[in-house]
Design a protein around this motif. Structure first.
Motif, mmCIF file in Angstrom:
data_model
loop_
_atom_site.group_PDB
_atom_site.id
_atom_site.type_symbol
_atom_site.label_atom_id
_atom_site.label_comp_id
_atom_site.label_asym_id
_atom_site.label_seq_id
_atom_site.Cartn_x
_atom_site.Cartn_y
_atom_site.Cartn_z
ATOM 1 N N ASP A 1 4.504 -48.194 -53.068
ATOM 2 C CA ASP A 1 5.759 -47.440 -52.970
ATOM 3 C C ASP A 1 5.619 -46.160 -52.152
ATOM 4 O OD1 ASP A 1 7.034 -49.337 -54.515
ATOM 5 O OD2 ASP A 1 6.629 -48.278 -56.393
ATOM 6 N N LYS A 2 4.478 -45.514 -52.272
ATOM 7 C CA LYS A 2 4.199 -44.281 -51.533
ATOM 8 C C LYS A 2 2.841 -44.414 -50.878
ATOM 9 C CE LYS A 2 6.561 -41.264 -54.797
ATOM 10 N NZ LYS A 2 6.429 -40.107 -55.694
ATOM 11 N N PHE A 3 2.692 -43.768 -49.732
ATOM 12 C CA PHE A 3 1.399 -43.730 -49.073
ATOM 13 C C PHE A 3 1.302 -42.458 -48.247
ATOM 14 C CE2 PHE A 3 4.054 -45.808 -45.968
ATOM 15 C CZ PHE A 3 3.552 -45.477 -44.720
ATOM 16 N N VAL A 4 0.124 -42.198 -47.703
ATOM 17 C CA VAL A 4 -0.109 -40.959 -46.952
ATOM 18 C C VAL A 4 -0.255 -41.292 -45.473
ATOM 19 C CG1 VAL A 4 -1.651 -38.985 -46.606
ATOM 20 C CG2 VAL A 4 -1.191 -39.833 -48.925
ATOM 21 N N ILE A 5 0.416 -40.497 -44.656
ATOM 22 C CA ILE A 5 0.313 -40.626 -43.211
ATOM 23 C C ILE A 5 -0.162 -39.299 -42.645
ATOM 24 C CG2 ILE A 5 2.716 -40.079 -42.714
ATOM 25 C CD1 ILE A 5 2.030 -42.816 -40.829
ATOM 26 N N THR A 6 -1.055 -39.356 -41.665
ATOM 27 C CA THR A 6 -1.609 -38.143 -41.087
ATOM 28 C C THR A 6 -2.036 -38.389 -39.644
ATOM 29 O OG1 THR A 6 -3.122 -36.296 -41.491
ATOM 30 C CG2 THR A 6 -3.995 -38.525 -41.861
ATOM 31 N N ARG A 7 -2.526 -37.336 -39.010
ATOM 32 C CA ARG A 7 -3.066 -37.477 -37.659
ATOM 33 C C ARG A 7 -4.299 -38.367 -37.715
ATOM 34 N NH1 ARG A 7 -2.694 -31.399 -37.851
ATOM 35 N NH2 ARG A 7 -0.834 -30.831 -36.701
ATOM 36 N N GLY A 8 -4.417 -39.234 -36.741
ATOM 37 C CA GLY A 8 -5.571 -40.104 -36.668
ATOM 38 C C GLY A 8 -6.406 -39.795 -35.445
ATOM 39 N N THR B 1 -11.089 -30.789 -41.435
ATOM 40 C CA THR B 1 -10.253 -30.918 -42.628
ATOM 41 C C THR B 1 -8.922 -30.208 -42.455
ATOM 42 O OG1 THR B 1 -11.423 -29.078 -43.691
ATOM 43 C CG2 THR B 1 -12.152 -31.308 -44.250
ATOM 44 N N ARG B 2 -8.902 -29.057 -41.811
ATOM 45 C CA ARG B 2 -7.627 -28.373 -41.547
ATOM 46 C C ARG B 2 -6.699 -29.257 -40.722
ATOM 47 N NH1 ARG B 2 -10.685 -23.236 -39.884
ATOM 48 N NH2 ARG B 2 -10.773 -22.088 -41.840
ATOM 49 N N PHE B 3 -7.245 -29.788 -39.635
ATOM 50 C CA PHE B 3 -6.443 -30.607 -38.732
ATOM 51 C C PHE B 3 -5.962 -31.875 -39.421
ATOM 52 C CE2 PHE B 3 -5.916 -33.519 -35.089
ATOM 53 C CZ PHE B 3 -5.019 -32.778 -34.352
ATOM 54 N N PHE B 4 -6.836 -32.501 -40.187
ATOM 55 C CA PHE B 4 -6.520 -33.764 -40.851
ATOM 56 C C PHE B 4 -5.487 -33.578 -41.955
ATOM 57 C CE2 PHE B 4 -7.818 -37.545 -43.415
ATOM 58 C CZ PHE B 4 -7.628 -38.507 -42.434
ATOM 59 N N TYR B 5 -5.662 -32.558 -42.779
ATOM 60 C CA TYR B 5 -4.760 -32.338 -43.913
ATOM 61 C C TYR B 5 -3.447 -31.650 -43.540
ATOM 62 C CZ TYR B 5 -8.170 -33.554 -47.568
ATOM 63 O OH TYR B 5 -9.040 -34.209 -48.393
ATOM 64 N N SER B 6 -3.453 -30.802 -42.523
ATOM 65 C CA SER B 6 -2.280 -29.958 -42.265
ATOM 66 C C SER B 6 -1.013 -30.745 -41.927
ATOM 67 C CB SER B 6 -2.567 -28.941 -41.161
ATOM 68 O OG SER B 6 -2.831 -29.594 -39.936
ATOM 69 N N ALA B 7 -1.131 -31.891 -41.317
ATOM 70 C CA ALA B 7 0.054 -32.685 -41.001
ATOM 71 C C ALA B 7 0.228 -33.874 -41.946
ATOM 72 C CB ALA B 7 -0.014 -33.175 -39.557
ATOM 73 N N ALA B 8 -0.682 -34.021 -42.903
ATOM 74 C CA ALA B 8 -0.604 -35.155 -43.831
ATOM 75 C C ALA B 8 0.649 -35.050 -44.687
ATOM 76 C CB ALA B 8 -1.846 -35.198 -44.717
ATOM 77 N N ALA B 9 1.241 -36.204 -44.944
ATOM 78 C CA ALA B 9 2.455 -36.234 -45.763
ATOM 79 C C ALA B 9 2.482 -37.517 -46.578
ATOM 80 C CB ALA B 9 3.686 -36.157 -44.872
ATOM 81 N N GLU B 10 2.955 -37.392 -47.799
ATOM 82 C CA GLU B 10 3.193 -38.563 -48.626
ATOM 83 C C GLU B 10 4.579 -39.079 -48.263
ATOM 84 O OE1 GLU B 10 3.831 -38.824 -53.192
ATOM 85 O OE2 GLU B 10 1.649 -38.742 -52.839
ATOM 86 N N VAL B 11 4.679 -40.350 -47.924
ATOM 87 C CA VAL B 11 5.952 -40.924 -47.506
ATOM 88 C C VAL B 11 6.334 -42.102 -48.399
ATOM 89 C CG1 VAL B 11 5.762 -40.168 -45.096
ATOM 90 C CG2 VAL B 11 4.813 -42.369 -45.760
ATOM 91 N N LEU C 1 8.991 -39.954 -40.165
ATOM 92 C CA LEU C 1 7.832 -39.208 -39.665
ATOM 93 C C LEU C 1 8.238 -37.779 -39.347
ATOM 94 C CD1 LEU C 1 6.426 -41.919 -37.229
ATOM 95 C CD2 LEU C 1 5.612 -41.359 -39.530
ATOM 96 N N SER C 2 7.365 -36.840 -39.677
ATOM 97 C CA SER C 2 7.641 -35.429 -39.407
ATOM 98 C C SER C 2 7.514 -35.141 -37.912
ATOM 99 C CB SER C 2 6.667 -34.546 -40.186
ATOM 100 O OG SER C 2 5.353 -34.700 -39.665
ATOM 101 N N ALA C 3 8.158 -34.059 -37.492
ATOM 102 C CA ALA C 3 8.088 -33.653 -36.077
ATOM 103 C C ALA C 3 6.655 -33.421 -35.606
ATOM 104 C CB ALA C 3 8.960 -32.418 -35.851
ATOM 105 N N PRO C 4 5.792 -32.743 -36.410
ATOM 106 C CA PRO C 4 4.411 -32.565 -35.944
ATOM 107 C C PRO C 4 3.662 -33.886 -35.725
ATOM 108 C CG PRO C 4 4.879 -31.015 -37.703
ATOM 109 C CD PRO C 4 6.041 -31.967 -37.640
ATOM 110 N N LEU C 5 3.907 -34.882 -36.577
ATOM 111 C CA LEU C 5 3.250 -36.174 -36.404
ATOM 112 C C LEU C 5 3.779 -36.900 -35.166
ATOM 113 C CD1 LEU C 5 2.991 -37.480 -40.081
ATOM 114 C CD2 LEU C 5 1.144 -36.617 -38.631
ATOM 115 N N ILE C 6 5.075 -36.848 -34.966
ATOM 116 C CA ILE C 6 5.680 -37.475 -33.778
ATOM 117 C C ILE C 6 5.135 -36.833 -32.514
ATOM 118 C CG2 ILE C 6 7.845 -37.760 -32.496
ATOM 119 C CD1 ILE C 6 9.222 -38.064 -35.283
ATOM 120 N N LYS C 7 5.050 -35.518 -32.520
ATOM 121 C CA LYS C 7 4.536 -34.798 -31.351
ATOM 122 C C LYS C 7 3.068 -35.142 -31.102
ATOM 123 C CE LYS C 7 3.868 -30.164 -29.479
ATOM 124 N NZ LYS C 7 3.968 -28.735 -29.726
ATOM 125 N N PHE C 8 2.261 -35.139 -32.158
ATOM 126 C CA PHE C 8 0.831 -35.434 -32.014
ATOM 127 C C PHE C 8 0.610 -36.801 -31.383
ATOM 128 C CE2 PHE C 8 -2.895 -37.640 -33.692
ATOM 129 C CZ PHE C 8 -3.901 -36.841 -33.174
#
Length: 143
Positions: free
Chosen positions: A28-35, A69-79, A89-96
């Motif tokens: 139902d929920k998962f985490v998305i972040t910069r890869g 860890t800063r870079f990896f966690y800072s844009a992470a979001a539970e969706v 998707l958040s704007a920072p993730l779309i931009k990245f």
């Protein structure tokens, strides 16, 4: 296990459909972040927690560990999925990930990756062209 390649589009509100077979595995929920390589990584909560446990072991005194860890966690979001099977998707993730319209969602073992279609095509072609050379460099892997 996540595997396969699916083509979808990002709408003007930053939503993208996640394939049904992936939705079942993500829950139902998962985490998305910069890869890595300019894509986004998506992890089921259980896998994310395993990854967190590994990241927690990194030494705070090491500059690279702090930066990672800063870079990896800072844009992470539970969706969560909406009724149409989309995530927002958040704007920072779309931009990245430089996502514009056409996206490719791929399954990679324990995670999904979301790519801009053009970037995926470039990566995929390069990997295809160098597949045998890449496989020779993988010392701990035998088909």
């Amino acid at each position: 296990m996540f595997m396969g390649e699916f083509h979808h589009t990002l709408d003007t509100k930053g939503r993208v459909i996640v394939p049904a077979k992936f939705r079942k595995l993500l829950g139902d929920k998962f985490v998305i972040t910069r890869g890595m390589d300019g894509c986004l990584f998506g992890y089921p909560i259980e896998q994310w927690e395993k990854l967190e446990a590994q990241l927690d072991k990194l030494p705070l005194t090491k500059k690279d560990a702090r930066a990672f860890t800063r870079f990896f966690y800072s844009a992470a979001a539970e969706v969560e999925f909406d009724k149409q099977g989309r995530i927002n998707l958040s704007a920072p993730l779309i931009k990245f990930a430089k996502l514009e319209k056409d996206c490719v969602i791929v399954g990679v073992s324990d995670r999904i990756e979301i790519w801009d279609a053009e970037r995926w095509n470039e990566f995929s072609q390069e990997a295809e062209d160098n597949f045998e050379e890449i496989s020779e460099k993988m010392t701990d892997f035998d088909f």
